[in-house]
Structures are given as C-alpha cells and as structure tokens.
Design a protein around this motif. Structure first.
Motif, short mmCIF file in Angstrom:
data_model
loop_
_atom_site.label_atom_id
_atom_site.label_comp_id
_atom_site.label_asym_id
_atom_site.label_seq_id
_atom_site.Cartn_x
_atom_site.Cartn_y
_atom_site.Cartn_z
N GLU A 135 0.84 -1.21 0.00
CA GLU A 135 0.00 0.00 0.00
C GLU A 135 0.87 1.25 0.00
OE1 GLU A 135 -3.87 -0.17 2.46
OE2 GLU A 135 -2.51 -1.65 3.39
N ASP A 136 1.93 1.24 0.80
CA ASP A 136 2.84 2.38 0.83
C ASP A 136 3.49 2.60 -0.54
OD1 ASP A 136 2.35 3.08 3.44
OD2 ASP A 136 4.12 2.09 4.25
N MET A 137 3.90 1.51 -1.19
CA MET A 137 4.53 1.62 -2.51
C MET A 137 3.52 2.15 -3.53
SD MET A 137 7.31 1.22 -4.28
CE MET A 137 8.42 0.06 -3.52
N ASP A 138 2.28 1.66 -3.47
CA ASP A 138 1.23 2.15 -4.38
C ASP A 138 0.98 3.63 -4.16
OD1 ASP A 138 0.99 -0.38 -5.46
OD2 ASP A 138 -0.83 -0.88 -4.36
N ASN A 139 0.94 4.06 -2.91
CA ASN A 139 0.73 5.49 -2.60
C ASN A 139 1.89 6.33 -3.12
OD1 ASN A 139 -1.75 5.15 -1.37
ND2 ASN A 139 -0.87 4.88 0.66
N LEU A 140 3.11 5.83 -2.95
CA LEU A 140 4.27 6.56 -3.44
C LEU A 140 4.22 6.71 -4.96
CD1 LEU A 140 7.07 7.82 -3.07
CD2 LEU A 140 8.01 5.52 -3.16
N LEU A 141 3.87 5.62 -5.65
CA LEU A 141 3.76 5.69 -7.11
C LEU A 141 2.66 6.65 -7.54
CD1 LEU A 141 4.32 1.95 -8.01
CD2 LEU A 141 5.78 3.86 -8.65
N ASP A 142 1.54 6.64 -6.84
CA ASP A 142 0.46 7.59 -7.14
C ASP A 142 0.93 9.03 -6.98
OD1 ASP A 142 -1.31 5.55 -7.72
OD2 ASP A 142 -2.35 5.65 -5.79
N CYS A 143 1.69 9.29 -5.91
CA CYS A 143 2.19 10.65 -5.67
C CYS A 143 3.18 11.08 -6.74
CB CYS A 143 2.84 10.73 -4.30
SG CYS A 143 1.69 10.63 -2.93
N LEU A 144 4.08 10.17 -7.11
CA LEU A 144 5.05 10.51 -8.16
C LEU A 144 4.37 10.76 -9.50
CD1 LEU A 144 7.94 8.01 -7.35
CD2 LEU A 144 8.04 10.50 -7.21
N SER A 196 8.48 -2.14 -7.40
CA SER A 196 7.13 -2.56 -7.00
C SER A 196 6.74 -3.86 -7.67
CB SER A 196 6.13 -1.46 -7.34
OG SER A 196 4.82 -1.86 -7.02
N GLY A 197 7.04 -3.98 -8.97
CA GLY A 197 6.71 -5.20 -9.71
C GLY A 197 7.48 -6.40 -9.22
N GLU A 198 8.74 -6.18 -8.81
CA GLU A 198 9.56 -7.28 -8.31
C GLU A 198 9.11 -7.74 -6.92
OE1 GLU A 198 13.56 -5.84 -8.33
OE2 GLU A 198 13.71 -5.87 -10.52
N ARG A 199 8.86 -6.79 -6.05
CA ARG A 199 8.53 -7.13 -4.67
C ARG A 199 7.06 -7.50 -4.46
NH1 ARG A 199 11.91 -2.80 -1.05
NH2 ARG A 199 13.96 -3.37 -1.86
N TYR A 200 6.18 -6.87 -5.23
CA TYR A 200 4.75 -7.06 -5.03
C TYR A 200 4.07 -7.36 -6.36
CZ TYR A 200 6.40 -4.43 -1.02
OH TYR A 200 7.14 -4.01 0.06
N PRO A 201 4.35 -8.52 -6.94
CA PRO A 201 3.74 -8.82 -8.24
C PRO A 201 2.21 -8.94 -8.11
CG PRO A 201 4.83 -10.76 -7.35
CD PRO A 201 5.14 -9.60 -6.44
N ILE A 202 1.52 -8.58 -9.19
CA ILE A 202 0.06 -8.66 -9.20
C ILE A 202 -0.31 -10.13 -9.37
CG2 ILE A 202 -2.03 -8.07 -10.47
CD1 ILE A 202 -0.67 -5.45 -11.24
N GLU A 203 -1.14 -10.60 -8.45
CA GLU A 203 -1.56 -12.00 -8.50
C GLU A 203 -2.87 -12.09 -9.27
OE1 GLU A 203 -1.72 -13.50 -4.55
OE2 GLU A 203 0.33 -12.87 -4.10
N GLU A 204 -3.20 -13.28 -9.74
CA GLU A 204 -4.42 -13.48 -10.48
C GLU A 204 -5.63 -13.08 -9.64
OE1 GLU A 204 -5.04 -17.15 -12.51
OE2 GLU A 204 -2.89 -17.41 -12.81
#
Length: 76
Positions: A20-29, A65-73
């Motif tokens: 969630e923190d990584m997603d928020n950071l990406l949204d901010c950037l 983000s993609g390496e650490r938190y890959p999107i699961e099915e």
C-alpha cells in the motif's frame, strides 16, 4: 545475516502494508509528473529538467514494486 530477526514496522503494526505504501508513493510521483507537465508556473526548460529527474525515479519504483509485489491473479 540469516539470523537477523525481522520486526514489523510501526505502519505494518497499524495494518498498512508495504505494498500500500509503494502504491501510494507511485500515485504521488505520477501526480507530481502530471502536475508538473500541466503547470503554468514553471518555465519550460525547468519543467524538462524536472521531468528528467522524475522519470528515472518513477521507472525505478515501478520496477521495484513489480519485483517485490507482483500482481496476483484476480487482483487489480
């Protein structure tokens, strides 16, 4: 380093995941890049210089983000 015990961060203890923190950071950037692109208060040459700095950061965070938190099915 195998014997190092990992403790949760205060945010993890509060129920906020690192994803969630990584997603928020990406949204901010991304928001910063969009705001910078459409800002009328920044000179064109300054805007281009700032975008040159921001773009590698955004790409690096997407990569991490993609390496650490890959999107699961089933997740979106």
């Amino acid at each position: 380093m195998d014997n190092v015990e990992q403790f949760p961060t205060p945010r993890e203890r509060a129920g906020v995941s690192m994803k969630e923190d990584m997603d928020n950071l990406l949204d901010c950037l991304m928001g910063a890049m969009i705001g910078l692109k459409h800002s009328e208060n920044v000179a064109e040459e300054d805007r281009e210089a700032d975008m040159e700095v921001l773009m590698p950061l955004v790409l690096k965070y997407f990569e991490v983000s993609g390496e650490r938190y890959p999107i699961e099915e089933g997740e979106e």
